[in-house]
Scaffold this motif. Structure first.
Motif, PDB file in Angstrom:
ATOM      1  N   THR A  46       0.796  -1.228   0.000  1.00 30.29           N
ATOM      2  CA  THR A  46       0.000   0.000   0.000  1.00 30.29           C
ATOM      3  C   THR A  46       0.823   1.269   0.000  1.00 30.29           C
ATOM      4  N   GLY A  47       2.084   1.198   0.482  1.00 29.08           N
ATOM      5  CA  GLY A  47       2.886   2.400   0.626  1.00 29.08           C
ATOM      6  C   GLY A  47       2.455   3.258   1.798  1.00 29.08           C
ATOM      7  N   LEU A  48       1.662   2.695   2.722  1.00 34.54           N
ATOM      8  CA  LEU A  48       1.159   3.441   3.862  1.00 34.54           C
ATOM      9  C   LEU A  48       1.767   2.919   5.159  1.00 34.54           C
ATOM     10  N   HIS A  49       1.777   3.776   6.183  1.00 32.69           N
ATOM     11  CA  HIS A  49       2.159   3.321   7.512  1.00 32.69           C
ATOM     12  C   HIS A  49       1.016   2.480   8.085  1.00 32.69           C
ATOM     13  N   VAL A  50       1.371   1.525   8.934  1.00 34.65           N
ATOM     14  CA  VAL A  50       0.369   0.601   9.467  1.00 34.65           C
ATOM     15  C   VAL A  50       0.300   0.717  10.981  1.00 34.65           C
ATOM     16  N   GLU A  51      -0.926   0.844  11.495  1.00 28.57           N
ATOM     17  CA  GLU A  51      -1.174   0.797  12.933  1.00 28.57           C
ATOM     18  C   GLU A  51      -2.111  -0.379  13.213  1.00 28.57           C
TER      19      GLU A  51
ATOM     20  N   ILE B  89      14.140  -0.526   3.825  1.00 29.27           N
ATOM     21  CA  ILE B  89      14.192  -0.262   2.394  1.00 29.27           C
ATOM     22  C   ILE B  89      13.377   0.995   2.131  1.00 29.27           C
ATOM     23  N   ARG B  90      13.985   1.950   1.452  1.00 30.88           N
ATOM     24  CA  ARG B  90      13.313   3.224   1.187  1.00 30.88           C
ATOM     25  C   ARG B  90      13.374   3.545  -0.300  1.00 30.88           C
ATOM     26  N   PHE B  91      12.339   4.248  -0.786  1.00 34.64           N
ATOM     27  CA  PHE B  91      12.313   4.770  -2.151  1.00 34.64           C
ATOM     28  C   PHE B  91      12.441   6.284  -2.088  1.00 34.64           C
ATOM     29  N   ARG B  92      13.208   6.853  -3.029  1.00 41.07           N
ATOM     30  CA  ARG B  92      13.214   8.307  -3.181  1.00 41.07           C
ATOM     31  C   ARG B  92      12.193   8.662  -4.253  1.00 41.07           C
TER      32      ARG B  92
ATOM     33  N   GLN C  12      11.139   7.777   1.238  1.00 42.85           N
ATOM     34  CA  GLN C  12       9.970   7.244   1.929  1.00 42.85           C
ATOM     35  C   GLN C  12      10.208   5.776   2.258  1.00 42.85           C
ATOM     36  N   ALA C  13      10.007   5.403   3.527  1.00 43.06           N
ATOM     37  CA  ALA C  13      10.185   4.011   3.942  1.00 43.06           C
ATOM     38  C   ALA C  13       9.072   3.157   3.349  1.00 43.06           C
ATOM     39  N   VAL C  14       9.445   2.005   2.777  1.00 44.60           N
ATOM     40  CA  VAL C  14       8.441   1.126   2.175  1.00 44.60           C
ATOM     41  C   VAL C  14       8.436  -0.262   2.807  1.00 44.60           C
ATOM     42  N   MET C  15       9.537  -0.650   3.461  1.00 41.06           N
ATOM     43  CA  MET C  15       9.593  -2.005   3.995  1.00 41.06           C
ATOM     44  C   MET C  15      10.703  -2.110   5.021  1.00 41.06           C
ATOM     45  N   ALA C  16      10.546  -3.021   5.983  1.00 44.78           N
ATOM     46  CA  ALA C  16      11.580  -3.276   6.987  1.00 44.78           C
ATOM     47  C   ALA C  16      11.706  -4.784   7.182  1.00 44.78           C
ATOM     48  N   PRO C  17      12.392  -5.487   6.255  1.00 43.59           N
ATOM     49  CA  PRO C  17      12.536  -6.939   6.391  1.00 43.59           C
ATOM     50  C   PRO C  17      13.340  -7.302   7.636  1.00 43.59           C
ATOM     51  N   ALA C  18      13.159  -8.542   8.097  1.00 48.85           N
ATOM     52  CA  ALA C  18      13.942  -9.020   9.234  1.00 48.85           C
ATOM     53  C   ALA C  18      15.426  -9.013   8.879  1.00 48.85           C
ATOM     54  N   LEU C  19      16.266  -8.809   9.883  1.00 46.95           N
ATOM     55  CA  LEU C  19      17.705  -8.666   9.651  1.00 46.95           C
ATOM     56  C   LEU C  19      18.319  -9.905   9.007  1.00 46.95           C
ATOM     57  N   LYS C  20      17.731 -11.074   9.245  1.00 45.92           N
ATOM     58  CA  LYS C  20      18.315 -12.298   8.691  1.00 45.92           C
ATOM     59  C   LYS C  20      18.207 -12.339   7.163  1.00 45.92           C
ATOM     60  N   TYR C  21      17.375 -11.483   6.578  1.00 45.93           N
ATOM     61  CA  TYR C  21      17.252 -11.439   5.122  1.00 45.93           C
ATOM     62  C   TYR C  21      18.218 -10.441   4.498  1.00 45.93           C
ATOM     63  N   ARG C  22      19.027  -9.786   5.321  1.00 53.34           N
ATOM     64  CA  ARG C  22      19.932  -8.748   4.812  1.00 53.34           C
ATOM     65  C   ARG C  22      20.860  -9.285   3.734  1.00 53.34           C
ATOM     66  N   ASP C  23      21.657 -10.288   4.064  1.00 52.63           N
ATOM     67  CA  ASP C  23      22.655 -10.787   3.113  1.00 52.63           C
ATOM     68  C   ASP C  23      22.044 -11.447   1.881  1.00 52.63           C
ATOM     69  N   PRO C  24      20.966 -12.242   2.013  1.00 49.32           N
ATOM     70  CA  PRO C  24      20.363 -12.794   0.795  1.00 49.32           C
ATOM     71  C   PRO C  24      19.829 -11.728  -0.161  1.00 49.32           C
ATOM     72  N   ILE C  25      19.194 -10.684   0.383  1.00 49.32           N
ATOM     73  CA  ILE C  25      18.663  -9.618  -0.483  1.00 49.32           C
ATOM     74  C   ILE C  25      19.796  -8.894  -1.198  1.00 49.32           C
ATOM     75  N   ILE C  26      20.815  -8.500  -0.441  1.00 42.04           N
ATOM     76  CA  ILE C  26      21.937  -7.753  -1.031  1.00 42.04           C
ATOM     77  C   ILE C  26      22.686  -8.624  -2.034  1.00 42.04           C
ATOM     78  N   SER C  27      22.865  -9.904  -1.706  1.00 41.02           N
ATOM     79  CA  SER C  27      23.566 -10.800  -2.633  1.00 41.02           C
ATOM     80  C   SER C  27      22.780 -10.986  -3.919  1.00 41.02           C
ATOM     81  N   ARG C  28      21.471 -11.070  -3.809  1.00 41.85           N
ATOM     82  CA  ARG C  28      20.643 -11.206  -5.017  1.00 41.85           C
ATOM     83  C   ARG C  28      20.816  -9.985  -5.927  1.00 41.85           C
ATOM     84  N   ILE C  29      20.816  -8.806  -5.351  1.00 41.46           N
ATOM     85  CA  ILE C  29      21.009  -7.591  -6.141  1.00 41.46           C
ATOM     86  C   ILE C  29      22.390  -7.596  -6.791  1.00 41.46           C
ATOM     87  N   LYS C  30      23.406  -8.005  -6.038  1.00 40.25           N
ATOM     88  CA  LYS C  30      24.774  -8.016  -6.574  1.00 40.25           C
ATOM     89  C   LYS C  30      24.918  -9.032  -7.702  1.00 40.25           C
ATOM     90  N   ILE C  31      24.248 -10.179  -7.577  1.00 44.19           N
ATOM     91  CA  ILE C  31      24.294 -11.169  -8.650  1.00 44.19           C
ATOM     92  C   ILE C  31      23.659 -10.606  -9.917  1.00 44.19           C
TER      93      ILE C  31
END
Length: 586
Positions: free
Chosen positions: A117-122, A230-233, A239-258
């Protein structure tokens, strides 16, 4: 939720160990959630569980049966997502979405809704039965037509795609992605394996697609000590769009690098790469480049992906934001047979777009146009573009020297960074070539002193430079939701209007915030331009080493409109707000 809820109920003495075990056995045999099993067995009521969770986590509880939900708000979240996580939107206030959930600790579900949605959630707590009934009521049996587009724009297909991309990601199953240790202990084979997991591939693809559809210029993937974001300009603002769990840090970054063909095992040095993606916007496929930059930070690599979409390149100078008189001066300067035209401003102020617009207008069969760029952001037919490679000694100065042996009419230098490049550019401008380039200065008059400080003689600067443009980009008021607003007189005068008489006739505009603009009140950007033409009096002042203040005073007297005044004109025209102009100009 099962283990957490069970422990909580035991601690609250709402169930006995035997009752909990009975419910767990029932859940194992019949599926579903522990809360539903407890209710079906008659051990607890829905209201009991809702009350306990509300008190434990400090989240309000609601009775959904008393609410008449707005279907438009409900359908901000796809039906598949609502069913999978047992949640439903119940209200929206600006950029905040109130979400009824059975488990207010399910951060994966909230992150997915934020992303879609691109919205903050409460979150608020509601009973599982009530949410299930509401989902059935508003979505029915078929979920295919229920989803909304990413960030509220476009059709339903895009959000279905994102929903499918995130279907498994963040479901809480640790087997989806292997939990990794410190960066030094991870080998390349392990990283490649993790980045190839289907949920990670879907997530990265969905991020790129969402950024394209939301009109973002950059994607920021930022790791911190205990979390990542993860933020979009968008329109110049992150603007913040997502905050994945820290354990997904390296897989996400590695996928982008590949995808960018970078070394996934190298985590100590910065790396730069490029991804070319094909995107179908419903009319025809188009290719979009993602310029990828990886930078080692304290808690992992930060990745920034710059989107280069040639389809959004605005080459019509009349639509950039030039005032009519300023556009005439700029157009006259770029059509002179020789001399230098400089565009100045900070990174991200639209300098490249302005230069490309000029080149597009000058690009005719009878001229030879050559450009030196770092990087080449957009390919232009009929223009000879050279990619500067500092690592092999092919810098701007070296390329410029070669250009002069290529019989050019027009030369574009991506940026004048040093004295050698400035010197060659000035000499080229004085020997019959039109030279277009950029500088990093705060305003137009400062560019003259900048060249002098680089070691160029004042008389050479005075004779070579024909025109200097300083520019900024400000967010444009959303055309769909903007409305007239009366700004206090004191605020108008403080912003720069000459006095009460001048300010009294000003009626500004302000966006209320709607689905199209994501609740921000802004959609798109418009340029502010300060155009200084080098007249004979100004050339004499440059030769006499006049100060920036004196140059600005003289140029203003000759018709130059300073950036702040150009911004205030846009405010009076209802294009932008005073806050935007004050943020970008002095």
């Amino acid at each position: 939720m099962a283990i957490r809820l069970g422990e909580l109920l035991l601690r609250e003495k709402r169930v006995t160990p035997a009752q909990l075990q009975e419910a767990l056995n029932y859940q194992k045999a019949n599926g579903g959630r522990l809360a539903a099993s407890l209710v079906k067995l008659g051990i607890l009521r829905d209201e009991d569980i809702t009350s306990i969770l509300s008190r434990q986590y400090g989240v309000p509880s609601i009775n959904l049966t008393e609410y008449d939900l707005d279907p438009a708000i409900v359908r901000l979240v796809p039906g598949e997502t609502a069913t999978k996580h047992n949640l439903i939107p119940v209200g929206r206030n600006g950029t905040t979405l109130t979400l009824a959930m059975t488990d207010p600790t399910n951060i994966f579900a909230m992150d997915e809704v934020k992303f879609i949605t691109g919205l903050h959630v409460e979150p608020v707590v509601a009973s599982e039965t009530a949410i299930r009934d509401a989902v059935a009521k508003y979505f029915g049996k078929s979920m295919n037509g229920s989803s909304s587009s990413i960030g509220g724009g476009g059709g339903g297909k895009s959000s279905d795609l994102v929903s499918r991309a995130l279907e498994d990601f963040g479901s809480g199953d640790d087997s989806l992605v292997e939990v990794v240790g410190d960066a030094e202990e991870i080998d390349a084979a392990s990283l490649e394996k993790q980045s190839g997991e289907a949920p990670i591939i879907r997530l990265v693809n969905a991020l790129m697609l969402s950024a394209i559809q939301k009109g973002a210029s950059d994607i920021h993937v930022e790791p911190y000590e205990k979390d990542m974001r993860i933020r979009f300009r968008i329109d110049g603002v992150l603007q913040a769009v997502m905050a994945p769990a820290l354990k997904y840090r390296d897989p996400i970054i590695s996928r982008i690098k590949i995808m960018a063909r970078l070394d996934i095992a190298e985590k100590r040095l910065p790396q730069d790469g490029r991804i070319k993606a094909r995107f179908n916007d419903g009319t025809k496929p188009r290719e979009i480049d993602f310029r990828v930059s990886c930078l080692p930070t304290l808690f992992g690599e930060k990745v920034v992906m710059r989107l280069l979409d040639s389809g959004k390149l605005q080459l019509d100078m009349t639509k950039l934001g030039f005032a009519p008189d300023a556009l005439v001066r700029f157009d006259t300067a770029i059509k002179k047979p020789w001399g230098m035209v400089l565009v100045t401003g900070p990174t991200g102020s639209g300098k490249t777009n302005t230069l490309y617009s000029a080149i597009s207008q000058l690009n005719i069969p009878g001229v030879n146009i050559m450009t030196a760029e770092d990087p080449v952001e957009f390919n232009m037919m009929g223009v000879n573009q050279v990619l500067v490679r500092e690592s092999i000694g092919l810098n701007f100065a070296a390329v410029l020297r070669s250009f002069l042996r290529q019989d050019p009419n027009i030369i574009l230098v991506g940026e004048i960074r040093d004295g050698e490049t400035a010197s060659i550019g000035v000499k080229a401008a004085l020997t019959g070539h039109l030279v277009l380039s950029t500088l990093h200065t705060n305003d137009a008059p400062s560019s003259v002193n900048r060249l002098v400080n680089m070691g160029i003689e004042p008389f050479l600067v005075a004779n070579a430079v024909n025109l200097v443009v300083a520019q900024r980009l400000v967010r444009r008021c959303c055309d769909q939701c903007k409305q007239p607003v009366k700004v206090p007189m004191a605020k108008l005068i403080e912003a720069g209007w000459d006095g009460p008489t001048d300010a009294a006739h000003i009626t500004a505009a302000q966006g209320r915030g709607c689905e199209r603009c994501g609740g921000t009140g802004y959609k798109g950007r418009v340029g502010l331009f300060e155009v200084m033409e080098m007249t004979e009096p100004l050339r004499e002042m440059v030769v006499a080493n006049a100060t920036v203040h004196d140059l600005k005073k003289r140029a203003t007297a000759e018709g130059m409109v300073p950036l702040r005044q150009a911004g205030l004109r846009k405010v009076a025209e209802g294009m932008t707000t005073i806050e935007e102009v004050v943020r970008e100009t002095i």
